[in-house]
Design a protein around this motif. Sequence first.
Motif, mmCIF file in Angstrom:
data_model
loop_
_atom_site.group_PDB
_atom_site.id
_atom_site.type_symbol
_atom_site.label_atom_id
_atom_site.label_comp_id
_atom_site.label_asym_id
_atom_site.label_seq_id
_atom_site.Cartn_x
_atom_site.Cartn_y
_atom_site.Cartn_z
ATOM 1 N N GLY A 1 0.757 -1.119 0.075
ATOM 2 C CA GLY A 1 0.085 0.090 0.048
ATOM 3 C C GLY A 1 0.790 1.150 -0.036
ATOM 4 N N LEU B 1 0.307 -5.199 5.879
ATOM 5 C CA LEU B 1 -0.634 -4.549 4.916
ATOM 6 C C LEU B 1 -0.923 -2.952 5.321
ATOM 7 C CD1 LEU B 1 -3.072 -7.561 4.953
ATOM 8 C CD2 LEU B 1 -1.269 -6.834 3.098
ATOM 9 N N VAL C 1 -3.278 -0.927 3.691
ATOM 10 C CA VAL C 1 -4.328 -0.261 3.182
ATOM 11 C C VAL C 1 -5.754 -0.923 4.108
ATOM 12 C CG1 VAL C 1 -3.607 -0.662 0.744
ATOM 13 C CG2 VAL C 1 -4.725 -2.696 1.870
ATOM 14 N N SER C 2 -6.705 0.173 3.906
ATOM 15 C CA SER C 2 -7.716 0.086 5.016
ATOM 16 C C SER C 2 -8.905 -0.694 4.576
ATOM 17 C CB SER C 2 -8.175 1.614 5.373
ATOM 18 O OG SER C 2 -7.265 2.367 5.888
ATOM 19 N N VAL D 1 -11.080 -3.879 3.659
ATOM 20 C CA VAL D 1 -10.994 -5.194 3.869
ATOM 21 C C VAL D 1 -10.656 -6.218 2.572
ATOM 22 C CG1 VAL D 1 -12.189 -6.813 5.234
ATOM 23 C CG2 VAL D 1 -12.029 -4.589 5.969
ATOM 24 N N ARG E 1 -7.511 -5.698 1.568
ATOM 25 C CA ARG E 1 -6.350 -6.346 2.429
ATOM 26 C C ARG E 1 -6.361 -7.986 2.188
ATOM 27 N NH1 ARG E 1 -4.591 -3.403 6.843
ATOM 28 N NH2 ARG E 1 -4.648 -5.410 8.176
ATOM 29 N N ARG E 2 -7.448 -8.617 2.036
ATOM 30 C CA ARG E 2 -7.597 -10.047 1.834
ATOM 31 C C ARG E 2 -6.896 -10.641 0.581
ATOM 32 N NH1 ARG E 2 -13.349 -11.722 2.342
ATOM 33 N NH2 ARG E 2 -12.808 -11.454 4.680
ATOM 34 N N ASP F 1 -3.076 -10.166 0.981
ATOM 35 C CA ASP F 1 -2.758 -11.016 1.883
ATOM 36 C C ASP F 1 -2.414 -12.527 1.124
ATOM 37 O OD1 ASP F 1 -1.538 -12.418 4.205
ATOM 38 O OD2 ASP F 1 -3.543 -12.973 4.926
ATOM 39 N N HIS G 1 -3.110 -9.881 10.789
ATOM 40 C CA HIS G 1 -3.261 -8.496 10.041
ATOM 41 C C HIS G 1 -4.165 -7.510 10.875
ATOM 42 C CE1 HIS G 1 -0.601 -9.444 6.718
ATOM 43 N NE2 HIS G 1 -1.245 -10.594 6.490
#
Length: 133
Positions: A9, A63, A65-66, A68, A71-72, A75, A122
């Motif tokens: 990010g 991570l 970045v906000s 979700v 983020r997944r 990851d 995370h």
Amino acid sequence: MSKNLVVLGAGGLARQIVGVVEDLKDINLLGLLGEPDEHSRENDTPVLGGDGVLKGLDTDYVLGVSNVLVRRKLDEFATELGKEPGIVLHPSTRVEKRVAIGPGGVFMPGVNLQECASVGRHVPASGGSSCPT
């Protein structure tokens, strides 16, 4: 020995994480990976390129970045490359006894992790936050 770390990010959360890492001596921040916003280039942290750059780096990641869903996906992408999540723990974070911190956790200044807390994979936590038992 310092561990290498990149932040996936390049926006606001990523820059906050950079601020925390600057207070740590055991982490060597290589830079940010992602699409920079107008503020990302205002500091000295290098933006290394897109997420694909991660494949060629010997580093852990967190991570930055906000969103979700994003983020997944990030990851999953990093895990498929065989990369390991790091942990960013600001020195002012209070960690009481029997606290379990999941991989990729990011703890900003002033976080209090109460006794027997369990923090998942995370999880970012900012000052004044506490994790219930």
